[in-house]
Design a protein around this motif. Structure first.
Motif, PDB file in Angstrom:
ATOM      1  N   ILE A 100       0.972  -1.193   0.037  1.00 52.41           N
ATOM      2  CA  ILE A 100       0.001  -0.246  -0.149  1.00 52.41           C
ATOM      3  C   ILE A 100       0.940   1.362  -0.018  1.00 52.41           C
ATOM      4  CG2 ILE A 100      -1.702   1.430   1.194  1.00 52.41           C
ATOM      5  CD1 ILE A 100      -2.896  -1.164  -0.092  1.00 52.41           C
ATOM      6  N   LYS A 101       1.892   1.211   0.920  1.00 51.59           N
ATOM      7  CA  LYS A 101       2.892   2.381   0.777  1.00 51.59           C
ATOM      8  C   LYS A 101       3.635   2.860  -0.611  1.00 51.59           C
ATOM      9  CE  LYS A 101       6.831   4.309   3.208  1.00 51.59           C
ATOM     10  NZ  LYS A 101       7.925   4.135   4.107  1.00 51.59           N
ATOM     11  N   ALA A 102       3.980   1.618  -1.314  1.00 52.05           N
ATOM     12  CA  ALA A 102       4.469   1.689  -2.551  1.00 52.05           C
ATOM     13  C   ALA A 102       3.263   2.179  -3.845  1.00 52.05           C
ATOM     14  CB  ALA A 102       5.207   0.487  -3.284  1.00 52.05           C
ATOM     15  N   PHE A 103       2.165   1.635  -3.536  1.00 58.46           N
ATOM     16  CA  PHE A 103       1.200   1.562  -4.728  1.00 58.46           C
ATOM     17  C   PHE A 103      -0.289   2.534  -4.515  1.00 58.46           C
ATOM     18  CE2 PHE A 103       3.876  -1.943  -5.624  1.00 58.46           C
ATOM     19  CZ  PHE A 103       4.548  -1.397  -6.934  1.00 58.46           C
ATOM     20  N   GLY A 104      -0.470   2.479  -3.060  1.00 58.50           N
ATOM     21  CA  GLY A 104      -1.551   3.201  -2.734  1.00 58.50           C
ATOM     22  C   GLY A 104      -2.987   2.387  -3.251  1.00 58.50           C
ATOM     23  N   ALA A 105      -2.822   1.200  -3.826  1.00 56.31           N
ATOM     24  CA  ALA A 105      -4.048   0.585  -3.880  1.00 56.31           C
ATOM     25  C   ALA A 105      -3.805  -0.988  -4.001  1.00 56.31           C
ATOM     26  CB  ALA A 105      -4.742   1.163  -5.230  1.00 56.31           C
ATOM     27  N   LEU A 106      -4.829  -1.603  -3.669  1.00 56.41           N
ATOM     28  CA  LEU A 106      -4.719  -3.238  -3.856  1.00 56.41           C
ATOM     29  C   LEU A 106      -5.858  -3.748  -4.522  1.00 56.41           C
ATOM     30  CD1 LEU A 106      -3.601  -5.862  -3.276  1.00 56.41           C
ATOM     31  CD2 LEU A 106      -3.952  -5.950  -1.099  1.00 56.41           C
ATOM     32  N   ASP A 107      -5.503  -4.154  -5.942  1.00 58.44           N
ATOM     33  CA  ASP A 107      -6.892  -4.526  -6.884  1.00 58.44           C
ATOM     34  C   ASP A 107      -6.946  -6.049  -6.914  1.00 58.44           C
ATOM     35  OD1 ASP A 107      -7.488  -1.903  -7.781  1.00 58.44           O
ATOM     36  OD2 ASP A 107      -5.482  -1.687  -8.613  1.00 58.44           O
ATOM     37  N   SER A 108      -5.644  -6.722  -6.942  1.00 60.71           N
ATOM     38  CA  SER A 108      -5.724  -8.193  -6.939  1.00 60.71           C
ATOM     39  C   SER A 108      -4.808  -8.754  -5.882  1.00 60.71           C
ATOM     40  CB  SER A 108      -5.228  -8.741  -8.394  1.00 60.71           C
ATOM     41  OG  SER A 108      -6.380  -8.375  -9.104  1.00 60.71           O
ATOM     42  N   LEU A 109      -5.186  -9.636  -4.753  1.00 67.04           N
ATOM     43  CA  LEU A 109      -4.496 -10.236  -3.988  1.00 67.04           C
ATOM     44  C   LEU A 109      -4.291 -11.698  -4.480  1.00 67.04           C
ATOM     45  CD1 LEU A 109      -3.229 -10.163  -0.963  1.00 67.04           C
ATOM     46  CD2 LEU A 109      -5.274 -11.398  -0.292  1.00 67.04           C
ATOM     47  N   ILE A 110      -3.108 -12.061  -4.829  1.00 67.79           N
ATOM     48  CA  ILE A 110      -2.750 -13.265  -5.529  1.00 67.79           C
ATOM     49  C   ILE A 110      -1.865 -14.148  -4.618  1.00 67.79           C
ATOM     50  CG2 ILE A 110      -1.641 -14.599  -7.339  1.00 67.79           C
ATOM     51  CD1 ILE A 110      -4.183 -12.677  -7.973  1.00 67.79           C
ATOM     52  N   LEU A 111      -2.547 -15.062  -3.986  1.00 70.41           N
ATOM     53  CA  LEU A 111      -1.645 -15.807  -3.010  1.00 70.41           C
ATOM     54  C   LEU A 111      -1.188 -17.231  -3.395  1.00 70.41           C
ATOM     55  CD1 LEU A 111      -3.676 -14.834   0.396  1.00 70.41           C
ATOM     56  CD2 LEU A 111      -1.782 -13.710  -0.499  1.00 70.41           C
TER      57      LEU A 111
ATOM     58  N   LEU B 262      -8.028  -6.742   3.107  1.00 76.26           N
ATOM     59  CA  LEU B 262      -9.276  -6.663   2.836  1.00 76.26           C
ATOM     60  C   LEU B 262      -9.721  -5.094   3.018  1.00 76.26           C
ATOM     61  CD1 LEU B 262     -11.955  -7.910   1.749  1.00 76.26           C
ATOM     62  CD2 LEU B 262     -12.313  -8.624   4.059  1.00 76.26           C
ATOM     63  N   PRO B 263      -9.327  -4.414   4.222  1.00 72.35           N
ATOM     64  CA  PRO B 263      -9.547  -3.027   4.405  1.00 72.35           C
ATOM     65  C   PRO B 263      -9.050  -2.016   3.255  1.00 72.35           C
ATOM     66  CG  PRO B 263      -8.752  -4.071   6.351  1.00 72.35           C
ATOM     67  CD  PRO B 263      -8.534  -5.083   5.289  1.00 72.35           C
ATOM     68  N   HIS B 264      -8.138  -2.688   2.333  1.00 72.42           N
ATOM     69  CA  HIS B 264      -7.538  -1.732   1.399  1.00 72.42           C
ATOM     70  C   HIS B 264      -8.232  -2.065   0.106  1.00 72.42           C
ATOM     71  CE1 HIS B 264      -4.413  -0.378   4.195  1.00 72.42           C
ATOM     72  NE2 HIS B 264      -4.400  -1.557   4.482  1.00 72.42           N
ATOM     73  N   MET B 265      -8.980  -2.999  -0.003  1.00 71.60           N
ATOM     74  CA  MET B 265      -9.537  -3.320  -1.411  1.00 71.60           C
ATOM     75  C   MET B 265     -11.225  -2.706  -1.506  1.00 71.60           C
ATOM     76  SD  MET B 265      -7.939  -7.273  -1.496  1.00 71.60           S
ATOM     77  CE  MET B 265      -8.476  -7.667  -3.396  1.00 71.60           C
ATOM     78  N   HIS B 266     -11.411  -2.766  -2.763  1.00 67.86           N
ATOM     79  CA  HIS B 266     -12.785  -2.197  -3.046  1.00 67.86           C
ATOM     80  C   HIS B 266     -13.691  -2.923  -4.141  1.00 67.86           C
ATOM     81  CE1 HIS B 266     -11.486   1.416  -0.803  1.00 67.86           C
ATOM     82  NE2 HIS B 266     -10.354   1.265  -1.250  1.00 67.86           N
ATOM     83  N   LYS B 267     -14.544  -2.484  -4.269  1.00 66.61           N
ATOM     84  CA  LYS B 267     -15.583  -3.214  -5.391  1.00 66.61           C
ATOM     85  C   LYS B 267     -14.710  -3.276  -6.701  1.00 66.61           C
ATOM     86  CE  LYS B 267     -19.996  -2.903  -7.657  1.00 66.61           C
ATOM     87  NZ  LYS B 267     -21.538  -2.280  -7.629  1.00 66.61           N
ATOM     88  N   GLY B 268     -14.715  -4.526  -7.048  1.00 68.31           N
ATOM     89  CA  GLY B 268     -14.155  -4.855  -8.410  1.00 68.31           C
ATOM     90  C   GLY B 268     -12.735  -5.559  -8.178  1.00 68.31           C
ATOM     91  N   GLY B 269     -12.474  -5.610  -6.773  1.00 66.70           N
ATOM     92  CA  GLY B 269     -11.372  -6.155  -6.364  1.00 66.70           C
ATOM     93  C   GLY B 269     -11.297  -7.756  -6.664  1.00 66.70           C
TER      94      GLY B 269
END
Length: 299
Positions: free
Chosen positions: A128-139, A177-184
């Motif tokens: 989050i510090k580097a990109f400011g957003a998280l659209d896809s969490l790939i584990l 999860l707190p950093h993700m939004h609709k469409g994530g």
């Protein structure tokens, strides 16, 4: 060796044990295919993830490396989490991304052991510090070690495999999860094994089954309320560093020969599933499993 050789029925990589888990990609001969497809062509991007910010665990090698490369080709910037001892493989992955994208993508490497609880939040915070957003969490990260009898399966190994393969997923999802939004999107890398019950991988198989159940329940909890889709990829036998690092000589010599296609899969053949599940193309899919496994029917 040509691309076509590794895609021929009957092909099995030579026995080449490694002395560390999960193994090193730069030691594999031949290296797995990241973008080269079975017809001899290379993966063709279409801007499916343009402008997205993705987090890929275990992105230094194997399936994770191909996922990271394909995501970058599709337009995503990303964080790649890797074990500290996998620095060379991680740097090689970044070099390939820069080569294939002409340096247009931003990639952050995070050398962290995700079995440590503090590192899970630290990894998400750094993204989050580097990109400011998280659209896809790939584990994608995981571990295994073949043990023939449950009587020989130590408590230490059982707990380590669960800490790596499922407990870390729980903590990473909670942090993300707190950093993700609709469409994530969230996409987890499980395995064919919980659907067939691998007798020599009781602990690993158990964690992958738990992962599938976790994803289904999580999807039912968040896809309607938050609009975040959760899916799972369940690969069959794929040629990655984990294979020579964890499988017996007999298992390696027959690796991939028992599926209908009669060959191991390549990481790119799994990574394309992750691209699909992270993109709007799969907008009506959540709580589902995809099975790139060489043709095995798991109904």
């Amino acid at each position: 060796m040509s691309t076509s050789e590794q895609y021929k029925p009957g092909y099995v990589p030579s026995f080449q044990p490694q002395d560390s888990i999960p193994g090193h990609q730069h030691k594999l001969d031949p290296e797995p295919h990241d973008i080269e497809l079975a017809d001899g062509s290379k993966y063709k991007p279409a801007g499916k993830l343009q402008g997205k910010k993705a987090f890929v665990s275990g992105g230094d090698s194997g399936i994770g490396r191909s996922v990271a490369i394909l995501f970058a080709l599709e337009g995503a910037d990303l964080s790649i989490v890797h074990l500290p001892e996998k620095q060379k493989d991680a740097e090689d992955t970044v070099a390939k991304i820069h080569e294939y994208t002409a340096g247009k993508r931003t990639v952050q490497l995070l050398a962290l052991d995700l079995t440590k609880e503090d590192n899970r939040k630290k990894a998400i915070d750094a993204h989050i510090k580097a990109f400011g957003a998280l659209d896809s969490l790939i584990l994608n990260h995981g571990t295994q070690k073949a043990v023939e009898s449950i009587l020989d399966l130590s408590s230490e190994l059982w707990h380590h495999v669960f800490d790596t393969n499922i407990h870390s997923f729980f903590y990473l999802v909670k942090a993300a999860l707190p950093h993700m939004h609709k469409g994530g999107t969230m996409v987890f890398n499980a395995s064919v094994n919980p659907f067939v019950g691998h007798p020599g991988l009781v602990d690993y198989t158990s964690t992958k089954g738990a992962m599938v159940a976790f994803a289904r329940a999580l999807s039912n909890q968040i896809v309607g309320e938050k609009g975040i889709r959760v899916n799972v990829v369940c690969p069959g036998p794929i040629w990655t560093p984990l294979i020579p690092a964890t499988m017996t000589e007999d298992s390696q010599k027959s690796f991939g020969s028992k599926v209908p296609m009669k060959r191991p899969g390549q990481p790119v053949e799994v990574a394309t599933c992750f691209v699909f599940l992270a993109s709007p193309d799969s907008g009506y899919l959540s709580g589902q499993t995809m099975h790139p496994n060489g043709g095995s029917y798991l109904g």
